[in-house]
Design a protein around this motif. Sequence first.
Motif: not given
Length: 381
Positions: A237-264
Amino acid sequence: MPRVIVIGGGIGGLTTAIAFCRKGWDVSVHEATSELRPIGKGIWVPINAMQVLGRLGLAERVAEIGWPMQSFELGTASGRILSTLNLNKLTARYGYSFISIHRAGLVEILANALQPCLLHLGSQFTHFTQEPTQVHAYFIDGSVETADLLVGADGIHSRVREQLFPQVALRYSGQTCFRGIAEMALPEVLASTCREIWGGRDRFGFSAIGPRSVYWFAPQLSPPGLEDSLELRMERLLDAYQQFPNPIPEMLVATRAEDTIRTDLFDFPPISGWSRQNVVLLGDAAHAMTPNLGQGGAQAIEDAFVLAEQCGQADSVAEALVDYECIRMPKAKRIVKNAWIFGHVSHWQNPLVRWARDAAIRWTPSSIGQKQLDKLSSLNY
């Protein structure tokens, strides 16, 4: 006393139970999981849903637990804001705020509004049989319950719908979606803003759900069944959104993987009916929609209220179900269609087409967007 069996203990099922209890019905809710585990992280409770929750006496508690939003912004990965919609005008008109809340918090509020004895956890529904005035629900443990009405509020993979309308096939949107909770405070300018950023293949949206808690969602173009591991998810995710405007990259840094889910992301094309005799569908079981308009939970809440209202005043269950469909189907079908279109338009990749789209959005008067929000917010019952 008339009796209703509700299959599914999610937002739609719990709201259904609350609404029918208020009408004096005997209620039984059956949830297949052994505990209430909401699928998702955050959820938007828009003003149409807040009005319904207000009628059920729950809006104040939702507002206390959640976080009020004042605007919705749409921008691009380059940092340009294409449009801003003021939500305060709707709040002034309808008397309720647009609330961003942790999904588990909303489910807890709904569950606490019911007597514990009404909610049966670890109760897996298998099938139903019907008689002219009764319906029998069968469960995997061999138990059987009988009622005047069976409500299928069991989600997009509804067992009730499979028996009612076995021909319904799910439709893949072409997108998978990551969701998470970041433990951080948003800048003051964004503290009461829902912001969504379009970047072609990748999209990102977020809003605060508390003073130091942010719900975010990240749809990406992808075939279904994406290979994904929790260990590598945040790096991806950091790789995909590193060029997006702040605070998106720092938001991902502040997220633990176990606090995420993925759904199609799936939905299904609108179906011609939601009921047969004394069995009825609501929420995702009736009209699953992609989450692009933030209306999935809200439409389930509307369904639940209208169904209970009609059952409380009609001469028969059959008559009530006809009225329920007449009231609810037009709006739900429109949102399913618009959410599908929105999801595809937001991921256009051709640079020239995207430029034309963005220019059209910038030059569209905000009053048009306000009218669309007002249409979503209004209730016709």
